[in-house]
Design an enzyme around this catalytic site. Structure first.
Site, PDB file in Angstrom:
ATOM      1  CE  LYS A   1      -7.286   2.300  -4.397  1.00 42.40           C
ATOM      2  NZ  LYS A   1      -6.280   2.682  -3.371  1.00 42.40           N
TER       3      LYS A   1
ATOM      4  CG  ASP B   1      -2.019   1.008   1.164  1.00 42.32           C
ATOM      5  OD1 ASP B   1      -2.180   1.620   0.097  1.00 42.32           O
ATOM      6  OD2 ASP B   1      -2.717   1.196   2.174  1.00 42.32           O
TER       7      ASP B   1
ATOM      8  CD  GLU C   1      -8.402   6.291  -5.284  1.00 41.23           C
ATOM      9  OE1 GLU C   1      -9.419   6.558  -4.621  1.00 41.23           O
ATOM     10  OE2 GLU C   1      -7.421   5.694  -4.798  1.00 41.23           O
TER      11      GLU C   1
ATOM     12  CB  THR D   1     -10.936   2.189  -2.964  1.00 40.28           C
ATOM     13  OG1 THR D   1     -10.201   2.437  -1.768  1.00 40.28           O
ATOM     14  CG2 THR D   1     -11.264   3.497  -3.651  1.00 40.28           C
TER      15      THR D   1
ATOM     16  CG  PHE E   1     -10.699   1.613   3.654  1.00 45.99           C
ATOM     17  CD1 PHE E   1     -10.557   0.906   2.472  1.00 45.99           C
ATOM     18  CD2 PHE E   1     -10.219   2.898   3.700  1.00 45.99           C
ATOM     19  CE1 PHE E   1      -9.951   1.468   1.362  1.00 45.99           C
ATOM     20  CE2 PHE E   1      -9.612   3.487   2.593  1.00 45.99           C
ATOM     21  CZ  PHE E   1      -9.471   2.768   1.428  1.00 45.99           C
TER      22      PHE E   1
END
Length: 334
Positions: free
Chosen positions: A133, A16, A97, A157, A179
């Site tokens: 993403k 990450d 993203e 996400t 998350f």
């Protein structure tokens, strides 16, 4: 074996981070980036060449000399440049993203994703090695459904509850990133608890429930736990399809030789557990009924937007600096 090596035997480990050196150090299967990570990376000297190339590319394609327009276009190219370099180091995929400002615009999200894939393909990267993403809003999930049918794979996400997970699976998305740590943060801030054990951690429980729901119904969507606050959360989810982990926590796992915790139990598909097909109204109602998910989704989008804008301001400053140098050395061109 250390805990990181043990974990890699049970889950695919994803870095990450946008930090190339960290990826080279920990040798993950995949890597994932976001605007916050790219903003941090853009401030490191080793990324100066990527930034310079992105700015030249954007200036060549941008009519006029508006630094704001150049910076916005350069930010897209910079994400692809960094993603392309990451793919030289990992055997799997990289997640890149979509601009979080488009989180509630299905058509714009689709167009942005197609643009990213086109840039990757021009760099010689097959679209199969990229995950787009997208925030897990209703509009984002709708965009992902279209993109998946085109063969553009998506990572949904900012996912905090079951309704988001169900809608993603029904849309046929490739991967979700529920998350963990941000769910924990909310519960600590909104209760009289100062800490939770790994097994009672509300973020861990949320991902465990999503994982069980998917596997018991034979969904193909990959579950990738994300946003960890400590190694206990990671160990409690060992066995999850994928886990995306920060360099700091990867180091902590590597430094320990203790046995890894038991993690997730295996789940088998059961025909007695029918899937739930959420219509838009029901999705919105369930999301609205979950204060934590509603607040953290909105907060996550705002923070990604803020860091996207900070990245673009950094790039604008570079553009203005170059323009000032050009004006000083070529006064007749002004």
């Amino acid at each position: 074996m250390n805990k990181l090596e043990q974990l890699k035997q049970r889950s695919q480990v994803v870095a990450d981070t946008g930090d190339i050196e960290a990826i080279r150090r920990y040798r993950p299967q995949d890597a994932t980036t976001n605007p916050s990570l790219l903003f941090k990376a853009a401030q490191l000297p080793q990324y100066n060449d990527h930034i310079a190339e992105a700015l030249v590319w954007a200036e060549d394609r941008q009519n006029g000399s508006n630094p704001e327009d150049i910076a916005r276009l350069a930010a897209i190219k910079l994400a692809v440049n960094i993603g392309t370099e990451i793919l030289q180091l990992v055997p799997g995929v990289v997640s890149t993203e979509v601009d979080a400002r488009l989180s509630f615009d299905t058509r714009a999200t689709i167009d942005y994703a197609r643009h990213l894939i086109a840039l990757y393909e021009r760099a010689g990267i097959a679209k199969e090695r990229v995950l787009i993403k997208i925030a897990s809003t209703w509009e984002g999930i709708a965009a992902a459904s279209v993109l998946e049918r085109e063969g553009i794979h998506c990572n949904l996400t900012l996912l905090f509850n079951q309704a988001q997970a169900i809608a993603c699976a029904e849309a046929g998305v490739t991967l979700i990133s529920p998350f963990v740590g941000r769910i924990l943060d909310w519960h600590i801030a909104n209760s009289d608890r100062e800490a939770f054990s790994a097994q009672e951690d509300p973020g861990v429980i949320s991902v465990r429930n999503i994982y069980e729901y998917y596997k018991s119904r034979d969904y193909k969507t990959i579950v990738m736990g994300a946003s960890f606050r400590n190694t206990g959360e990671i160990e409690a989810l060992a066995g999850c399809d994928r886990l995306t982990i920060s360099p700091q926590l990867l180091q902590a796992l590597e430094d320990s030789e203790a046995p890894l915790a038991a993690g997730l139990p295996p789940v088998s598909a059961s025909l007695s557990r029918p899937a739930q097909d959420l219509a838009e109204a029901e999705f919105r109602f369930q999301l609205n009924s979950d204060a934590m998910a509603t607040e953290k989704l909105a907060d996550g989008i705002r923070n990604f937007v803020k860091d996207q804008e900070r990245l673009e301001l950094l790039l604008q400053d570079r553009v203005k600096g170059q323009q000032n140098i050009h004006a000083a050395t070529n006064p007749q061109a002004v």
